[in-house]
Design a protein around this motif. Structure first.
Motif, PDB file in Angstrom:
ATOM      1  N   ALA A  96       0.876  -1.492   0.224  1.00 41.28           N
ATOM      2  CA  ALA A  96      -0.337  -0.015   0.315  1.00 41.28           C
ATOM      3  C   ALA A  96       0.696   1.321  -0.154  1.00 41.28           C
ATOM      4  O   ALA A  96       0.556   2.348  -0.678  1.00 41.28           O
ATOM      5  N   THR A  97       1.945   1.256   0.753  1.00 40.02           N
ATOM      6  CA  THR A  97       2.672   2.359   0.833  1.00 40.02           C
ATOM      7  C   THR A  97       3.410   2.441  -0.278  1.00 40.02           C
ATOM      8  O   THR A  97       3.624   3.624  -0.726  1.00 40.02           O
ATOM      9  N   ILE A  98       3.826   1.311  -0.906  1.00 44.08           N
ATOM     10  CA  ILE A  98       3.926   1.471  -2.376  1.00 44.08           C
ATOM     11  C   ILE A  98       3.453   2.297  -3.553  1.00 44.08           C
ATOM     12  O   ILE A  98       4.118   3.066  -4.357  1.00 44.08           O
ATOM     13  N   THR A  99       2.023   1.483  -3.519  1.00 47.83           N
ATOM     14  CA  THR A  99       1.061   2.074  -4.106  1.00 47.83           C
ATOM     15  C   THR A  99       1.034   3.841  -4.672  1.00 47.83           C
ATOM     16  O   THR A  99       1.125   4.462  -5.457  1.00 47.83           O
ATOM     17  N   ARG A 100       0.945   4.723  -2.491  1.00 46.98           N
ATOM     18  CA  ARG A 100       0.853   5.304  -2.641  1.00 46.98           C
ATOM     19  C   ARG A 100       1.970   5.882  -2.643  1.00 46.98           C
ATOM     20  O   ARG A 100       1.789   7.434  -3.575  1.00 46.98           O
ATOM     21  N   LEU A 101       2.841   6.083  -3.129  1.00 41.42           N
ATOM     22  CA  LEU A 101       4.157   6.373  -3.437  1.00 41.42           C
ATOM     23  C   LEU A 101       4.524   6.485  -4.884  1.00 41.42           C
ATOM     24  O   LEU A 101       5.114   7.773  -5.535  1.00 41.42           O
ATOM     25  N   MET A 102       4.299   5.810  -5.932  1.00 41.86           N
ATOM     26  CA  MET A 102       3.525   5.826  -7.267  1.00 41.86           C
ATOM     27  C   MET A 102       3.045   6.408  -7.620  1.00 41.86           C
ATOM     28  O   MET A 102       3.340   8.098  -8.462  1.00 41.86           O
ATOM     29  N   LYS A 103       1.723   6.946  -6.830  1.00 46.40           N
ATOM     30  CA  LYS A 103       0.897   7.753  -7.287  1.00 46.40           C
ATOM     31  C   LYS A 103       1.393   9.283  -7.058  1.00 46.40           C
ATOM     32  O   LYS A 103       1.238  10.153  -7.870  1.00 46.40           O
ATOM     33  N   VAL A 104       1.923   9.504  -6.087  1.00 50.29           N
ATOM     34  CA  VAL A 104       2.155  10.643  -5.551  1.00 50.29           C
ATOM     35  C   VAL A 104       3.416  10.980  -6.316  1.00 50.29           C
ATOM     36  O   VAL A 104       3.364  12.283  -6.642  1.00 50.29           O
TER      37      VAL A 104
END
Length: 214
Positions: A198-206
Motif C-alpha cells: 500500500a505504501t509503495i502504491t501511494r508513493l507511485m501515485k504521488v
C-alpha cells in the motif's frame, strides 16, 4: 489454531519469533525427556514384574511351611515362639533424582535385641518344628527383595505421573502454543506485506502526480 491478539508490528513479530524459538527448543527438550522417561519406565516395569514373581513364589513357600508348622505345633506355642524377635528392623527412606523425578531409595536398619548375633530364630529349638525354622529363614531372606519391590513399585508410580505431566506439556506446545505462534507470525507478516504494498502504491501515485505537475 488460534491467532494471538497482538498488534501487527515488526516489534511484535520479532518478539513472537523469539517466543517461537524458545517454545521449539522447549518442545524438543521435553520430547527427549519424555522418551528417556518412557525407556526407564519400561525397564522399571520389567524389573517390577521379575521381583514380584520371585517374591510371590518365595512367599508361597514360606506360607506352606507356616501351615505345616501350625499343623504339628499348638497355636499358643507357635505364637509364643515368634513373640519376641531377635532384631528390631526399621526402614530408612531417602530420595534420589532420576530425570527430575525424586524416587525413593530404601534401606533396612537392623538393631539386635539380644546378644546372640549368630541366630535369626527368636526361640529355642527344643519345642519348635523344622518347618517353622524354614519359614522364618525364608521370610528373613526375602525381606531385601520385598523392600526392593516396594521401592521399584513406588518409582514406577512416580515415573508414570511425571510421564503424564511431560506428555501434557509436549502436547500443549506441539498442538497449541507453537501453531498459535506460527499462525500469528504469518498473519503479521501478511499484514506488513500488505502495508508495504500500500505504501509503495501511494508513493507511485504521488510520483505520478509530481511528474504531471512538472
Amino acid at each position: 489454531m488460534a491467532r494471538l491478539d497482538v498488534n501487527p508490528t515488526r516489534m511484535e513479530m520479532s518478539n513472537l519469533k523469539a517466543r517461537l524459538s524458545t517454545a521449539t527448543r522447549g518442545h524438543k527438550l521435553l520430547k527427549d525427556k519424555q522418551d528417556e522417561l518412557m525407556r526407564r519406565f519400561i525397564e522399571l516395569i520389567r524389573e517390577n514384574q521379575r521381583l514380584r514373581s520371585e517374591v510371590e513364589e518365595e512367599m508361597q513357600g514360606a506360607f506352606k511351611d507356616f501351615l505345616l508348622a501350625s499343623a504339628v505345633m499348638s497355636q499358643e506355642m507357635l505364637e509364643e515362639a515368634v513373640s519376641f524377635p531377635k532384631e528390631n528392623i526399621t526402614v530408612d527412606i531417602k530420595k534420589k533424582n532420576v530425570m527430575s523425578v525424586n524416587v525413593p531409595a530404601m534401606d533396612f536398619i537392623r538393631e539386635l535385641e539380644g546378644e546372640d548375633e549368630g541366630s535369626i530364630y527368636p526361640y529355642g529349638f527344643a519345642t519348635t518344628s523344622s518347618e517353622l525354622d524354614d519359614a522364618i529363614k525364608t521370610l528373613y531372606d526375602i525381606l531385601p527383595k520385598l523392600l526392593e519391590l516396594a521401592e521399584v513399585e513406588k518409582s514406577c508410580q512416580l515415573m508414570a505421573d511425571e510421564i503424564e505431566k511431560t506428555r501434557r506439556r509436549v502436547n500443549a506446545l506441539e498442538y497449541r502454543t507453537i501453531p498459535d505462534l506460527e499462525e500469528t507470525i504469518s498473519f503479521i507478516r501478511m499484514k506488513l506485506d500488505e502495508n508495504e504494498r500500500a505504501t509503495i502504491t501511494r508513493l507511485m501515485k504521488v510520483k505520478d502526480l509530481i511528474n504531471k505537475e512538472s
